[in-house]
Design a protein around this motif. Structure first.
Motif, short mmCIF file in Angstrom:
data_model
loop_
_atom_site.label_atom_id
_atom_site.label_comp_id
_atom_site.label_asym_id
_atom_site.label_seq_id
_atom_site.Cartn_x
_atom_site.Cartn_y
_atom_site.Cartn_z
N GLY A 67 19.15 5.53 -7.24
CA GLY A 67 17.77 5.12 -6.98
C GLY A 67 16.78 5.73 -7.95
N PHE A 68 17.29 6.51 -8.91
CA PHE A 68 16.44 7.10 -9.96
C PHE A 68 15.25 7.84 -9.35
N VAL A 69 15.50 8.58 -8.26
CA VAL A 69 14.39 9.28 -7.58
C VAL A 69 13.79 10.34 -8.50
N SER A 70 14.66 10.98 -9.32
CA SER A 70 14.17 12.07 -10.18
C SER A 70 14.41 11.78 -11.65
N THR A 71 14.38 10.49 -12.01
CA THR A 71 14.74 10.13 -13.39
C THR A 71 13.65 9.29 -14.03
N ALA A 72 13.20 9.69 -15.22
CA ALA A 72 12.26 8.88 -16.00
C ALA A 72 13.08 8.01 -16.94
N SER A 73 12.82 6.71 -16.91
CA SER A 73 13.63 5.80 -17.74
C SER A 73 12.98 5.56 -19.10
N CYS A 74 11.72 5.95 -19.25
CA CYS A 74 11.01 5.60 -20.49
C CYS A 74 9.74 6.43 -20.56
N LYS A 75 9.05 6.31 -21.69
CA LYS A 75 7.67 6.81 -21.82
C LYS A 75 6.76 5.61 -21.69
N SER A 76 5.61 5.77 -21.09
CA SER A 76 4.70 4.63 -20.98
C SER A 76 3.25 5.10 -20.97
N LYS A 77 2.37 4.25 -21.52
CA LYS A 77 0.94 4.56 -21.54
C LYS A 77 0.17 3.68 -20.57
N ILE A 78 0.87 2.81 -19.85
CA ILE A 78 0.17 1.75 -19.13
C ILE A 78 -0.42 2.22 -17.81
N GLY A 108 5.32 -2.22 5.30
CA GLY A 108 3.97 -1.86 4.86
C GLY A 108 3.71 -0.37 4.97
N PHE A 109 4.77 0.37 5.39
CA PHE A 109 4.63 1.84 5.50
C PHE A 109 5.63 2.53 4.59
N GLY A 110 5.23 3.65 4.04
CA GLY A 110 6.15 4.44 3.22
C GLY A 110 6.13 3.99 1.77
N HIS A 111 6.55 4.90 0.91
CA HIS A 111 6.58 4.58 -0.51
C HIS A 111 7.43 5.62 -1.23
N ARG A 112 8.18 5.14 -2.26
CA ARG A 112 9.02 6.06 -3.00
C ARG A 112 8.20 7.15 -3.70
N VAL A 113 7.02 6.77 -4.17
CA VAL A 113 6.23 7.75 -4.95
C VAL A 113 5.07 8.32 -4.12
N TYR A 114 4.32 7.46 -3.45
CA TYR A 114 3.17 7.97 -2.71
C TYR A 114 3.63 8.76 -1.49
N LYS A 115 3.33 10.01 -1.44
CA LYS A 115 3.53 10.83 -0.24
C LYS A 115 2.14 11.19 0.29
N ASN A 116 1.21 10.30 0.03
CA ASN A 116 -0.16 10.37 0.47
C ASN A 116 -0.58 8.92 0.67
N TYR A 117 -1.84 8.70 1.00
CA TYR A 117 -2.29 7.33 1.23
C TYR A 117 -2.23 6.53 -0.09
N ASP A 118 -1.63 5.38 -0.09
CA ASP A 118 -1.62 4.51 -1.27
C ASP A 118 -3.07 4.12 -1.57
N PRO A 119 -3.60 4.51 -2.73
CA PRO A 119 -5.03 4.22 -3.01
C PRO A 119 -5.36 2.73 -2.94
N ARG A 120 -4.35 1.90 -3.16
CA ARG A 120 -4.58 0.45 -3.10
C ARG A 120 -4.79 0.01 -1.65
N ALA A 121 -4.12 0.71 -0.73
CA ALA A 121 -4.23 0.33 0.68
C ALA A 121 -5.65 0.59 1.18
N ARG A 122 -6.28 1.64 0.67
CA ARG A 122 -7.67 1.93 1.08
C ARG A 122 -8.59 0.78 0.67
N VAL A 123 -8.45 0.35 -0.59
CA VAL A 123 -9.31 -0.75 -1.08
C VAL A 123 -8.98 -2.03 -0.32
N MET A 124 -7.69 -2.21 -0.04
CA MET A 124 -7.25 -3.42 0.66
C MET A 124 -7.84 -3.46 2.07
N GLU A 125 -7.88 -2.30 2.75
CA GLU A 125 -8.40 -2.28 4.12
C GLU A 125 -9.89 -2.64 4.11
#
Ligand code: SDX
Length: 445
Positions: free
Chosen positions: A52-63, A309-326
């Protein structure tokens, strides 16, 4: 950013019994945690194991940059809440592709170029006829997107920067047209041509809901809400579908075929299919009184049910998108004068209960981007089976931006993960006459 700029001048020392210590460079990007560069392990006869590549970076990215602990999401350095409230989706498309927001002249030129490509080849219309009318629109999108590679393979040199950029323009322009066509086909209505005097979101609403018999008036609040939903879904770092696009593209595959790989991965309910699954879950819960029953199911290890709609591999806090969505959800329900929306009431109460429950708190399970988006789309009148198509429409710019970045990367190489082999050790073939029955459960199928 070449690797020498990433050096932190620190090394990790790996001690393996019977081996000399292995020094592994520690790298540091612009933002985010330090990273141990394990590329040298291969020369020592080792590789890492990280399902699941939980602790693996597959690339460098600027996006895009995500800080899951702090609930931060940046696109080329700009916070998502500022982009969602101060720009529009085409500005974000320009930003993801070009590295910064456009000025008015650049925006006008980019918008005009996108609008020039909104139509699709007439023969694509007949491709739709190969699908059953009751096909899931995502099944149609996977097929049609892949088929686009049959229309652009000859004049497409993926090593030509202009061809790569033109591909991005074509995809950004055509994906709404194809998405609306997949909806129209499923309801037996004629396809509606794009109208280039409308905004990106307005044009999509027009192609979805207009009919040849009467004009469709775009509601500006709905148009803005949909444009904001597109922005919130535009990109999200190396998620499963973007990683699928990168892995498919790493072999030099046609970019339209790579987008089809992204669509296929996004469709899963653990990923982009969660918005559809979340709304169906809220409808299944039905009333606030039934919430405790489903919270118990979500916590039961013997029950495969999860709160969609709950939980996230990376967010262990509120998904900032969910706040705007609400916040957008409230605006749309108010604009449409939808009071006491039963599903919305269940969603708000479900979030309140879940976020006060130790099971969810201990596992840092918060609402994600998919928790409220379905309610907005439902209120706009978009059918539930089109929710993931909307996600795919918006994410296409993220997919193609990462595909371009991968093709431009100086250290890009074909993606080829390794494995731990746990199968049968070496053995010799036995002649058929002397073989015992094969011990497999498949014989019962
Ligand atoms: C997207 O990666 C991205 O960026 C994706 C995305 C994007 O923009 O591209 O953000 C979009 O895909 C958002 C996520 C949408 N998916 C859902 O809403 C589906 C429900 N969520 C889960 O399936 C889950 O949370 C995942 C898949 C999102 C994340 O799974 P992980 O990181 O592999 O976590 P896990 O499965 O290891 O769970 C950790 C624990 C487990 O319990 P324990 O074994 O520790 O006891 O948390 C539990 C899980 O059972 N858990 C849940 C849960 N999610 C995790 N329990 C109940 N309900 C849930 N939703």
């Amino acid at each position: 950013m070449a690797d020498e700029n990433l050096q932190s001048n620190k090394v990790a020392v790996l001690t393996i019994p019977g081996h000399d210590p292995i020094e592994l460079p520690i790298l540091k990007g612009t933002e985010g945690p330090e990273v141990i560069d394990v590329r040298a392990l291969g020369s020592h006869g080792y590789f890492t194991y990280d399902p699941g590549f939980v602790s693996t970076a597959s690339c460098k990215s600027k996006i895009t940059f995500i800080d899951g602990a702090k609930g931060i999401l940046l696109h080329r350095g700009y916070p998502i809440d500022q982009l969602a409230t101060q720009t529009d989706y085409l500005q974000v498309c320009y930003l993801l592709l070009n590295g910064d927001l456009p000025n008015q002249e650049q925006y006008d030129s980019f918008s005009k170029r996108v609008k020039y490509h909104t139509m699709v080849h007439e023969q694509i219309n007949s491709l739709f006829k190969a699908f059953r009318r009751d096909s899931h629109p995502m099944a149609i999108m996977c097929g049609i997107a892949g088929a686009l590679s049959a229309f652009y393979h000859d004049n497409l040199d993926i090593y030509d920067p202009e061809h790569r950029y033109l591909t991005a323009i074509r995809l950004i322009a055509k994906i709404p047209t194809l998405a609306a066509m997949s909806y129209k086909y499923s309801v037996g209505q004629p396809f509606i041509f794009p109208k280039n005097n409308l905004s990106y979101a307005g044009n999509f609403l027009h192609m979805m809901f207009a009919t040849p018999c009467e004009e469709y008036q775009v509601n500006p609040v709905i148009e803005k809400a949909l444009d904001r939903i597109f922005i919130l879904h535009a990109d999200h770092e190396q998620n499963a579908s973007t990683s699928s696009v990168r892995l498919a593209g790493s072999s030099g595959a046609n970019p339209y075929a790579c987008i089809a790989a992204g669509l296929a991965s996004l469709w899963g309910p653990a990923h982009g299919g969660a918005n559809e699954a979340c709304l169906r879950m809220l409808e299944r819960i039905g009333t606030v009184e039934r919430i405790p029953e489903f919270i118990a199911k979500a916590k039961d290890k013997n029950d495969s049910f999860r709160l969609m709609g709950f939980g996230h591999r990376v967010y262990k806090n509120y998904d900032p998108r969910a706040r705007v969505m609400e916040q957008t959800c409230h605006e749309v329900l108010n604009e449409l004068n939808i009071k006491n929306h039963p599903i919305f009431d269940v969603a708000v109460e479900l979030e309140r209960i879940a976020r006060s429950d130790d099971y969810f708190i201990e596992r840092n399970l918060y609402p994600n981007v998919d928790f409220y988006s379905g309610i907005i789309l439902n209120a706009i009148g978009i059918p539930t089976n089109m929710f993931t198509v909307i996600f795919a429409l918006a994410r296409t710019v993220g997919w193609i931006s990462h595909w371009i970045e991968m093709n431009e990367a100086e250290d890009s190489r074909i993606g080829r993960p390794r494995q731990i082999y746990v199968g049968t050790p070496t053995r010799d073939v036995i002649a058929m006459a002397n073989r015992k029955p094969c011990d497999t459960p498949n014989n019962e199928f």
